[in-house]
Scaffold this active site. Structure first.
Site, PDB file in Angstrom:
ATOM      1  N   ASP A 111       1.055  -0.794   0.066  1.00 51.67           N
ATOM      2  CA  ASP A 111       0.040  -0.237  -0.027  1.00 51.67           C
ATOM      3  C   ASP A 111       0.788   1.173   0.135  1.00 51.67           C
ATOM      4  O   ASP A 111       2.041   1.052   0.556  1.00 51.67           O
ATOM      5  CB  ASP A 111      -0.607   0.060   1.144  1.00 51.67           C
ATOM      6  CG  ASP A 111      -2.175   1.115   1.312  1.00 51.67           C
ATOM      7  OD1 ASP A 111      -3.708   0.720   0.752  1.00 51.67           O
ATOM      8  OD2 ASP A 111      -2.159   1.932   1.237  1.00 51.67           O
ATOM      9  N   LEU A 112       0.718   2.198  -0.636  1.00 51.74           N
ATOM     10  CA  LEU A 112       1.140   3.620  -0.980  1.00 51.74           C
ATOM     11  C   LEU A 112       0.467   4.434   0.241  1.00 51.74           C
ATOM     12  O   LEU A 112      -0.788   4.366   1.158  1.00 51.74           O
ATOM     13  CB  LEU A 112       0.845   4.289  -2.420  1.00 51.74           C
ATOM     14  CG  LEU A 112       2.119   3.898  -3.666  1.00 51.74           C
ATOM     15  CD1 LEU A 112       1.327   4.859  -4.215  1.00 51.74           C
ATOM     16  CD2 LEU A 112       3.194   4.535  -3.277  1.00 51.74           C
ATOM     17  N   GLY A 146      -7.089   0.882  -6.674  1.00 59.29           N
ATOM     18  CA  GLY A 146      -6.818   2.396  -5.846  1.00 59.29           C
ATOM     19  C   GLY A 146      -5.309   2.311  -5.615  1.00 59.29           C
ATOM     20  O   GLY A 146      -4.043   2.620  -6.612  1.00 59.29           O
ATOM     21  N   ASP A 147      -4.427   2.500  -4.393  1.00 58.90           N
ATOM     22  CA  ASP A 147      -3.554   2.023  -4.184  1.00 58.90           C
ATOM     23  C   ASP A 147      -2.810   1.119  -3.239  1.00 58.90           C
ATOM     24  O   ASP A 147      -1.568   0.961  -3.399  1.00 58.90           O
ATOM     25  CB  ASP A 147      -2.758   3.258  -3.213  1.00 58.90           C
ATOM     26  CG  ASP A 147      -3.480   3.822  -1.631  1.00 58.90           C
ATOM     27  OD1 ASP A 147      -4.930   2.635  -1.421  1.00 58.90           O
ATOM     28  OD2 ASP A 147      -3.049   4.148  -0.485  1.00 58.90           O
ATOM     29  N   GLU A 148      -3.129  -0.823  -3.477  1.00 57.33           N
ATOM     30  CA  GLU A 148      -3.294  -1.156  -3.030  1.00 57.33           C
ATOM     31  C   GLU A 148      -2.455  -2.577  -4.161  1.00 57.33           C
ATOM     32  O   GLU A 148      -3.737  -2.368  -4.959  1.00 57.33           O
ATOM     33  CB  GLU A 148      -4.395  -1.687  -2.175  1.00 57.33           C
ATOM     34  CG  GLU A 148      -3.733  -3.102  -1.601  1.00 57.33           C
ATOM     35  CD  GLU A 148      -5.171  -3.021  -0.332  1.00 57.33           C
ATOM     36  OE1 GLU A 148      -5.102  -3.565   1.153  1.00 57.33           O
ATOM     37  OE2 GLU A 148      -6.176  -3.796  -0.497  1.00 57.33           O
TER      38      GLU A 148
END
Length: 301
Positions: A184-185, A226-228
């Site tokens: 994750d980010l 998303g960011d995952e």
């Protein structure tokens, strides 16, 4: 009579050229190809040239003959498919299959091949085959199949494919060992708000590139949304190379000062089902995001 046969052959040849198909015959008892009609449409070589190329195979043993013919005409990965079709013909049964075909050193072309035995005294004596060029259709189908599995922004697998892949491996190899990594980010929303969505997209692409570099083609890498991201290390224990890959990925910097965190769960230690394994990795990721730029291993179950 001869004139009628000549006209019939001409029309037959014209029809085959229009359809892009090739017809051939094999003398099974003597292990000899007897004719090729419209071979250029498939193989880029005329039938007489192919007949000369394969003539020497007739002196081989039956097993060596099959290997030589498969090596000349088909892609190595398709040899088992060709062998099954040939076995069916020798048993007196027709067969239909798809394979990448060539003629010696020519380029491979995806083809549909229909073969049927001709019996004499109840035994297969000849084989007649019809080869159809399906290369454009096959490549188009492969393109759409691949596109359905991929995330368009990062060119990684998408969540739908990733979940199906992981569950399939866990069913097939329930003893493991396997490792599931969630990535994750950190503060991704803040990155978008501060630098814009173009920067956010750039960060996602950079993470995808770093994952590919760190974990290589052996791992299944997917964007979950998303960011995952998810990395499934098939048959890899939490030791040795995997730990070095994680360390390499986390130390690889991102633009705009962005950081990333990871949660790791091991199969079967941290879950007896896909959902349990994912939940364990997700809980570990939650702890990692509190610390930032680190990897946390799931606790004992």
């Amino acid at each position: 009579m001869l004139e009628s046969l000549r006209r019939y052959k001409e029309r037959f040849t014209i029809a085959m050229r229009a359809a892009g198909i090739c017809v051939y015959e094999v003398d099974l008892k003597n292990q000899r190809y007897t004719f090729f009609e419209n071979a250029e449409a498939i193989f880029g070589k005329d039938g007489d040239t192919i007949l000369r190329d394969v003539a020497a195979f007739s002196d081989l043993s039956p097993q060596a003959y099959c290997r030589a013919v498969s090596g000349y005409f088909s892609h190595p990965d398709d040899h088992p498919t060709v062998a099954r079709a040939f076995a069916a013909v020798l048993a007196g049964q027709p067969a239909s299959y798809q394979a990448r075909m060539c003629a010696g050193d020519e380029d491979y072309t995806w083809c549909k091949i229909d073969v049927v035995p001709i019996l004499q005294d109840g035994e297969p004596a000849f084989m007649v085959g019809v080869v159809s060029n399906i290369d454009p259709l096959k490549r188009r189908a492969d393109f759409f199949e691949t596109a359905a599995h991929m995330d368009p922004l990062t060119d990684l697998y998408n969540r739908r494919y990733g979940e199906a892949y992981i569950e399939r491996v866990l069913r097939r190899e329930p003893g493991g060992p396997h490792a599931l990594l969630l990535v994750d980010l950190d503060a991704f929303k803040q990155l978008n708000d501060t630098h814009g969505h173009t920067a956010g997209d750039g960060a996602l692409k950079q993470v995808a590139d770093q994952l590919r570099t760190a974990f290589g083609p052996e791992a299944m890498i997917a964007r979950w949304g998303g960011d995952e991201f998810v990395v499934f290390a098939h048959g890899t224990e939490w030791c040795g190379e995997l730990s070095r890959q994680i360390d390499r990925f986390l130390k690889d910097p991102l633009q705009w000062g962005a950081t990333k965190s990871m949660g790791l769960a091991r199969w079967p230690q941290h879950g007896k089902s896909y959902q349990a394994l994912f939940s364990a990795a997700d809980a570990a990721l939650y702890q990692a995001k509190k610390r930032r730029s680190c990897c946390v291993v799931a606790g004992p179950q």
